[in-house]
Design a protein around this motif. Structure first.
Motif, PDB file in Angstrom:
ATOM      1  N   THR A  78      -2.907  -0.283  -7.538  1.00 35.65           N
ATOM      2  CA  THR A  78      -2.967  -0.542  -6.097  1.00 35.65           C
ATOM      3  C   THR A  78      -4.357  -0.250  -5.540  1.00 35.65           C
ATOM      4  N   ARG A  79      -4.967   0.836  -5.994  1.00 39.33           N
ATOM      5  CA  ARG A  79      -6.303   1.172  -5.485  1.00 39.33           C
ATOM      6  C   ARG A  79      -7.336   0.124  -5.908  1.00 39.33           C
ATOM      7  N   ASP A  80      -7.138  -0.497  -7.091  1.00 41.64           N
ATOM      8  CA  ASP A  80      -8.040  -1.566  -7.538  1.00 41.64           C
ATOM      9  C   ASP A  80      -7.989  -2.737  -6.561  1.00 41.64           C
ATOM     10  N   ILE A  81      -6.776  -3.135  -6.203  1.00 42.41           N
ATOM     11  CA  ILE A  81      -6.588  -4.319  -5.362  1.00 42.41           C
ATOM     12  C   ILE A  81      -7.077  -4.086  -3.938  1.00 42.41           C
ATOM     13  N   PHE A  82      -6.847  -2.895  -3.403  1.00 37.93           N
ATOM     14  CA  PHE A  82      -7.226  -2.627  -2.013  1.00 37.93           C
ATOM     15  C   PHE A  82      -8.685  -2.207  -1.858  1.00 37.93           C
TER      16      PHE A  82
ATOM     17  N   ALA B 267       0.821  -1.214   0.000  1.00 36.75           N
ATOM     18  CA  ALA B 267       0.000   0.000   0.000  1.00 36.75           C
ATOM     19  C   ALA B 267       0.848   1.255   0.000  1.00 36.75           C
ATOM     20  N   ASN B 268       2.019   1.164   0.611  1.00 37.00           N
ATOM     21  CA  ASN B 268       2.873   2.330   0.779  1.00 37.00           C
ATOM     22  C   ASN B 268       3.781   2.606  -0.410  1.00 37.00           C
ATOM     23  N   VAL B 269       4.146   1.566  -1.156  1.00 40.16           N
ATOM     24  CA  VAL B 269       5.167   1.767  -2.192  1.00 40.16           C
ATOM     25  C   VAL B 269       4.715   1.510  -3.625  1.00 40.16           C
ATOM     26  N   ALA B 270       3.653   0.727  -3.828  1.00 38.52           N
ATOM     27  CA  ALA B 270       3.364   0.222  -5.173  1.00 38.52           C
ATOM     28  C   ALA B 270       2.388   1.092  -5.964  1.00 38.52           C
TER      29      ALA B 270
ATOM     30  N   LYS C 244      -9.770  -0.235   6.374  1.00 42.03           N
ATOM     31  CA  LYS C 244      -9.470   1.082   5.818  1.00 42.03           C
ATOM     32  C   LYS C 244      -7.962   1.275   5.805  1.00 42.03           C
ATOM     33  N   ILE C 245      -7.432   1.564   4.631  1.00 38.94           N
ATOM     34  CA  ILE C 245      -5.991   1.754   4.505  1.00 38.94           C
ATOM     35  C   ILE C 245      -5.710   2.727   3.374  1.00 38.94           C
TER      36      ILE C 245
END
Length: 356
Positions: A253-257, A233-236, A346-347
């Motif tokens: 990344t937003r798709d996956i999370f 979440a922080n780097v990709a 939530k992240i």
């Protein structure tokens, strides 16, 4: 090959010959790496993450072989009279790989810095090796640049540290030296194979921040191998979720999370520690399949509470969710029952500059 891509992996299949038989470690993997982005490859141990990336550097174990597929790498040139060259990394002989790609164009940071460094050589000499071999520098030039690199990765008193041996440095400092060695030849692609696993939480955060800062400075494209979704979440910018040798979900990344579609991705997200949650930490039931005997259907079927009959005998294709998001699950078929994804934690995730 799209000019914005620096790497294009297509249908990559890798197996290992063992006393018990043939292990199908990587089974038709596809992904792209764009210039200047970070692609995270996540999954449990044994999912094929590291094996996939060892192919890119030609460092498979002697019993491993690439059975099918390609890994196309764009070798860029700055000269006006020379066009970019597309190289299939799976076709290169060891001598060509060593001379033109490994360390020079594609570099790798491994998990444990102590096993990556030569205990009998000073760290200065170890940084100088690549500069002399690949950059053609004299010993004097290489020494000066090595000291600059030690300073660049945030180690104080670089001239003094230049003379140290690995055992004289802390774990965090050793990992910074490994990063300095990897970046010494200005590679186009940097593969980070769980580079913070052996470090404590505080040092992990520092190393991740260092890698992000160095990427901004150099524009290097990064493949980040990890099982830690908090790191992702922080780097990709983009994420490929691997399971049993296959990519089962792929997207920004937003798709996956925020909109995961594969039940395995749901399980990984649910397994993330949450300080606000009460009760036991969730774990995905069961174990991954034995790839001596690859499953006919969806490899995750036996661990998936939402599995349907088709999951046990036919592998799902990669369904398109959006232009940037794909997932290999029969739950996305138009005739499949509607299953609501579990509540997600939530992240905050890194916003990607890539649009796919």
């Amino acid at each position: 090959m799209d000019k914005n891509k620096i790497l294009e992996v297509r249908d990559l299949t890798v197996s290992f010959t063992t006393f018990n038989g043939k292990v199908s470690a990587v089974r038709g993997v596809n992904f792209d790496l764009y210039k200047g982005e970070t692609l995270a490859i996540v999954g449990e141990s044994g999912s094929g993450k590291s094996v996939t990336n060892k192919v890119l550097l030609g460092i498979l174990d002697s019993n491993g072989s690439v059975d099918e597929g390609h890994a196309l790498f764009r070798a860029e040139y700055n000269e006006e009279d020379k066009e970019d060259e597309i190289i299939d990394l799976t076709d290169l002989k060891e001598r060509e790989m060593q001379r033109t790609i490994r360390g020079k164009r594609i570099a790798m940071i491994f998990q444990d810095p102590m096993t990556s460094l030569n205990p009998t050589m000073t760290i200065g000499k170890q940084i100088m090796e690549g500069l002399i071999e690949h950059q053609g520098m004299s010993k004097t030039e290489a020494k000066q640049h090595a000291i600059e690199l030690i300073d660049q990765v945030g180690i104080p008193y670089p001239k003094l540290r230049f003379k140290n041996y690995p055992h004289q440095l802390s774990g965090g400092m050793r990992q910074r030296i490994v990063i300095a060695i990897a970046l010494s030849c200005n590679p186009d692609v940097l593969i980070c194979d769980e580079p913070t696993t052996a470090l404590d939480v505080t040092i992990q955060a520092q190393i991740l921040e260092l890698i992000k800062d160095l990427q901004k400075e150099t524009g290097v494209s990064i493949i980040f191998i990890t099982h830690d979704l908090g790191v992702v979440a922080n780097v990709a910018d983009r994420v490929a979720v691997m399971y049993a040798g296959k990519v089962v979900e792929y997207g920004l990344t937003r798709d996956i999370f925020y909109n995961p579609k594969h039940p395995y991705t749901w399980g990984l997200l649910a397994s993330m520690p949450d300080p606000e949650s009460k009760g036991d930490l969730y774990s995905i039931p069961g174990t991954p399949p034995n790839l001596l005997y690859p499953p006919k259907g969806d490899a995750f079927a036996y661990r998936n509470e939402h599995a349907m009959k088709i999951d046990f005998y036919k592998q799902p294709p990669m369904f398109k969710v959006t232009d940037t998001h794909y997932a290999a699950t029969w739950l996305l078929h138009k005739d499949a029952p509607k299953v609501k994804a579990p509540i997600r934690k939530k992240i905050a995730v890194k916003e990607s500059d890539q649009n796919g």
